[in-house]
Structure formats: structure tokens, C-alpha cells
Design an enzyme around this catalytic site. Structure first.
Site, PDB file in Angstrom:
ATOM      1  N   ILE A 176       0.740  -1.305   0.019  1.00  0.00           N
ATOM      2  CA  ILE A 176      -0.035   0.034  -0.147  1.00  0.00           C
ATOM      3  C   ILE A 176       0.927   1.442  -0.082  1.00  0.00           C
ATOM      4  O   ILE A 176       0.631   2.213  -0.772  1.00  0.00           O
ATOM      5  CB  ILE A 176      -0.891  -0.022   1.380  1.00  0.00           C
ATOM      6  CG1 ILE A 176      -1.833  -1.089   0.972  1.00  0.00           C
ATOM      7  CG2 ILE A 176      -1.603   1.132   1.385  1.00  0.00           C
ATOM      8  CD1 ILE A 176      -2.804  -1.385   2.403  1.00  0.00           C
ATOM      9  N   ARG A 212      -3.278   1.033  10.583  1.00  0.00           N
ATOM     10  CA  ARG A 212      -3.724   0.229  11.882  1.00  0.00           C
ATOM     11  C   ARG A 212      -3.869   1.188  13.007  1.00  0.00           C
ATOM     12  O   ARG A 212      -3.305   2.037  13.439  1.00  0.00           O
ATOM     13  CB  ARG A 212      -2.745  -0.679  12.230  1.00  0.00           C
ATOM     14  CG  ARG A 212      -2.693  -1.954  11.313  1.00  0.00           C
ATOM     15  CD  ARG A 212      -4.010  -2.933  11.697  1.00  0.00           C
ATOM     16  NE  ARG A 212      -3.851  -3.891  10.493  1.00  0.00           N
ATOM     17  CZ  ARG A 212      -4.657  -3.967   9.427  1.00  0.00           C
ATOM     18  NH1 ARG A 212      -5.351  -2.886   9.199  1.00  0.00           N
ATOM     19  NH2 ARG A 212      -4.647  -5.004   8.761  1.00  0.00           N
ATOM     20  N   ASP A 264      -8.852   6.336   9.227  1.00  0.00           N
ATOM     21  CA  ASP A 264      -9.685   5.121   9.057  1.00  0.00           C
ATOM     22  C   ASP A 264      -9.600   4.168  10.090  1.00  0.00           C
ATOM     23  O   ASP A 264     -10.438   3.195   9.983  1.00  0.00           O
ATOM     24  CB  ASP A 264      -9.622   4.564   7.555  1.00  0.00           C
ATOM     25  CG  ASP A 264     -10.444   3.664   6.978  1.00  0.00           C
ATOM     26  OD1 ASP A 264     -11.603   3.953   7.233  1.00  0.00           O
ATOM     27  OD2 ASP A 264      -9.983   2.591   6.470  1.00  0.00           O
ATOM     28  N   GLU A 313     -11.178   0.632  18.310  1.00  0.00           N
ATOM     29  CA  GLU A 313     -11.583  -0.632  17.437  1.00  0.00           C
ATOM     30  C   GLU A 313     -10.964  -1.875  18.674  1.00  0.00           C
ATOM     31  O   GLU A 313     -11.728  -3.202  18.427  1.00  0.00           O
ATOM     32  CB  GLU A 313     -10.834  -0.662  16.184  1.00  0.00           C
ATOM     33  CG  GLU A 313     -11.407   0.175  15.181  1.00  0.00           C
ATOM     34  CD  GLU A 313     -10.983   0.270  13.906  1.00  0.00           C
ATOM     35  OE1 GLU A 313     -11.081  -0.695  13.208  1.00  0.00           O
ATOM     36  OE2 GLU A 313      -9.793   0.858  13.603  1.00  0.00           O
ATOM     37  N   HIS A 363     -13.214   2.414   9.216  1.00  0.00           N
ATOM     38  CA  HIS A 363     -12.230   1.060   8.813  1.00  0.00           C
ATOM     39  C   HIS A 363     -12.704   0.731   7.226  1.00  0.00           C
ATOM     40  O   HIS A 363     -12.983  -0.572   7.324  1.00  0.00           O
ATOM     41  CB  HIS A 363     -12.053   0.218   9.874  1.00  0.00           C
ATOM     42  CG  HIS A 363     -10.703  -0.650   9.627  1.00  0.00           C
ATOM     43  ND1 HIS A 363     -10.192  -1.197  10.924  1.00  0.00           N
ATOM     44  CD2 HIS A 363     -10.206  -1.041   8.546  1.00  0.00           C
ATOM     45  CE1 HIS A 363      -9.065  -1.889  10.326  1.00  0.00           C
ATOM     46  NE2 HIS A 363      -8.978  -1.630   8.915  1.00  0.00           N
ATOM     47  N   ALA A 414     -10.527  -0.372   2.541  1.00  0.00           N
ATOM     48  CA  ALA A 414     -10.634  -1.440   1.651  1.00  0.00           C
ATOM     49  C   ALA A 414     -11.866  -1.855   0.941  1.00  0.00           C
ATOM     50  O   ALA A 414     -12.029  -2.786  -0.046  1.00  0.00           O
ATOM     51  CB  ALA A 414      -9.933  -2.902   2.056  1.00  0.00           C
TER      52      ALA A 414
END
Length: 339
Positions: free
Chosen positions: A163, A243, A267, A272, A295, A298
């Protein structure tokens, strides 16, 4: 090779699993069950007992963010392959996968472009203050929030995996100066993609936009915190599409509230994995100079179609006794299973 005529049970605990990927599994002797997730919940939100019930009898599991623990694997002796529809695997007990004779894979290469596009989009939205401009128009105001260009700015990139490289390629179109901090250096790649390697302090102090693409490890946890933020320009933007845990969200919130940073595109969040951060996430998302997403980096139709198919192919490979692509394998205990 495994038995190519035997039918295998495969459970998918993800939404948006497309028909082409299901057809691929069925055409390769797999019965596919799509778990019915509760509204507003992902598989990572569910108790292990529910996952265990769903996975009884399954040989393959296409998983999202659920924790793949030793206890869960031990309770599912027939499970051969845990295939992540994604690229992170910090929630998978890779030691247990190996020791219990299973295989764990990721969908390497499936969402690189999708997350890279989101990253660039956040840079543009932050610099041009899209959120603030829309809010003004919604109030009936035509006051213009003065923004800043991405063109010819200095962009720091921490981490240079698939990425990160995709982001660097896109930045060339904006004539950016790109500084990369990564554990391994490849001089030929730097020339090819037009970036410079730099130490962390240089990247922090010179970047107009700082984007994170590193894995979450003990070494990178809270890489961005009060101490490192102090090294950055007050006009800089931080983007984290990698992350939660790379950024100490409490320190980021304080810096934004005190105008020690210009804004952030997020994001992923600490909340989380740690519910005590939920109020911090909500406070960040409420700031006018923050672009917050759930999140979803993707999650485009095209990105999910690609990762669905890679995850399905990994399942079929393992159940048919062949090797998935090397870049997809994160743990392989099949030698233990047959020893």
C-alpha cells in the site's frame, strides 16, 4: 494433491462476499455458508462461542477481523485454512496456526490500490477543507475556507509495503517531494519511484502530510504520540489508513484541539481494540478538520471483489493440497499436521 472430488464446508463471516467468489468456491467442490451477522456488527465484534458454533464442521474459514485464538482453533480440529479477506493478521495467533497444523493466509495485493486511493483522497479533502466548506454551504454561508495544495508538498510515508508503494506512485502525479521511512532500503526502488529515504525525525519535521502504512508491532505501537507530534509542523496533516494503535489517539486529539496540527484523516482508531477510547474516537470525528471513516479503506466494490477472490483461491488451494501464492501465506503448519 488432496481429494479433488470431496466437497468441503467453507464458512464466510464477512459481508459483501460476491457471487463470483462464491461460484469459484462451489466450482471447486466447496459448500459455502455466509454467516448472518447481526446488524451493525462485524465478525470481530462477536463472542467466540458464536464463531465456534458457526464453524463446526468447516474446513475453510474466510474471516474479517475476528480474533483467531488458540482456544478457537483447538475447538475446531477439522478447520484447515483461515483465509483473511484483508492484509493485516495481528488478530491471528500465528504460533497456534503453525503448532496445530493449520494454514493462515491474507489477500495480498487485493486492496493496495483501494486503500492508496482513499489515502490520497483524504490528503486532498483535508488540504482543501472539503468538510468545512460543505458545512458552510449547508448553513447557507458562502464564506470560503482557505485551503492548501497537495501539489509540490513534502509527503512523509512511514512503511513501504504494497500500500505504501501504491501511495508513492500516486504522489508522483502531484510533483510531491516524498520522504520514506522504512526498516529496509532499496536504492533502485527509490530511483524508480522517485522518493528519498530519511530517518524518522527528518520525516516528522519536514512533512506537510504524513501518512502511515506500517504494520502494528511492539516497535510501532504509538509511533505517533505527544513526543513525535511535537516534532511536526503545526500546518501538517496526519493520515492513518493502516492500523489503530500506530497513533495514540488521545495525544492526537489534544494536538488538534490545541492547533498543533492542521488536521487528520483517520480510517482506523484505538477504540476498535480498546473500548475505553470510544469517547476519544467520537471527539476526533466531531472536529471540523478531521476526516473520519469506519475502517472502510478497503471497502469498494472492486477492492472487495479482488480480495474475495484471492481469499477464495487460497481456501481452494489448501483444501486441494497445494500451496497458495507465497505472498499470501502468513503461517503454514501443514508439515506439523502430517508429521
Amino acid at each position: 494433491m488432496g481429494d479433488l472430488t470431496r466437497r468441503h464446508e467453507v464458512v464466510v463471516t464477512q459481508r459483501f462476499f460476491d457471487e463470483a467468489a462464491m461460484a469459484y468456491l462451489r466450482d471447486h467442490n466447496c459448500n459455502v455458508t455466509i454467516a448472518e451477522l447481526p446488524p451493525g456488527k462485524a465478525d470481530g465484534d462477536l463472542p467466540e462461542a458464536m464463531l465456534r458454533e458457526w464453524l463446526q464442521g468447516a474446513a475453510g474459514w474466510i474471516v474479517g477481523h475476528a480474533r483467531v485464538t488458540r482456544d478457537l482453533l483447538t475447538a475446531l480440529p477439522q478447520l484447515k485454512i483461515v483465509s483473511r479477506r484483508g492484509v493485516g493478521y495481528e488478530r491471528v495467533d500465528v504460533a497456534a496456526i503453525r503448532e496445530l497444523g493449520r494454514v493462515a493466509t491474507i489477500a495480498a495485493g487485493g486492496n493496495d490500490a483501494t486503500v492508496a486511493d482513499q489515502t490520497i483522497g483524504m490528503m486532498l479533502a483535508l488540504g482543501r477543507r472539503f468538510r468545512e466548506g460543505q458545512a458552510a454551504v449547508a448553513r447557507g454561508s458562502w464564506a470560503i475556507p482557505l485551503g492548501t495544495d497537495l501539489y509540490r508538498k513534502t509527503v512523509g510515508v512511514i512503511g513501504l509495503g504494497r500500500i505504501g508503494r501504491s501511495v508513492v506512485k500516486r504522489l508522483s502525479a502531484f510533483d510531491c517531494k516524498v520522504l520514506v521511512n522504512a526498516p529496509r532500503q532499496d536504492a533502485d526502488l527509490a530511483v524508480q519511484l522517485g522518493f528519498e529515504y530519511a530517518d524518522l525525525q527528518t520525516v516528522l519535521s519536514q512533512s506537510d502530510y504524513l501518512t502511515l502504512h506500517a504494520p502494528l508491532t511492539p516497535q510501532t505501537r504509538f509511533l505517533i504520540r505527544e513526543e513525535t507530534i511535537r516534532s511536526m509542523k503545526p500546518t501538517a496533516f496526519i493520515i492513518n489508513t493502516a492500523r489503530g494503535g500506530l497513533v495514540e489517539d488521545r495525544d492526537l486529539l489534544q494536538a488538534l484541539e490545541n492547533q498543533r496540527l492542521a488536521g487528520a484523516g483517520l480510517d482506523v482508531f484505538m477504540s476498535e481494540s480498546d473500548p475505553s477510547y470510544q469517547s476519544v474516537t467520537q471527539a476526533l470525528a466531531s472536529l471540523p478538520n478531521v476526516i473520519a471513516q469506519p475502517h472502510s479503506g478497503a471497502s469498494t466494490r472492486e477492492g472487495l471483489d479482488r480480495t474475495n477472490m484471492i481469499a477464495a483461491r487460497c481456501v481452494v488451494d489448501v483444501l486441494h493440497g497445494v500451496d497458495p501464492p507465497r505472498e499470501c501465506i502468513v503461517a503454514d503448519g501443514r508439515a506439523v499436521r502430517t508429521a
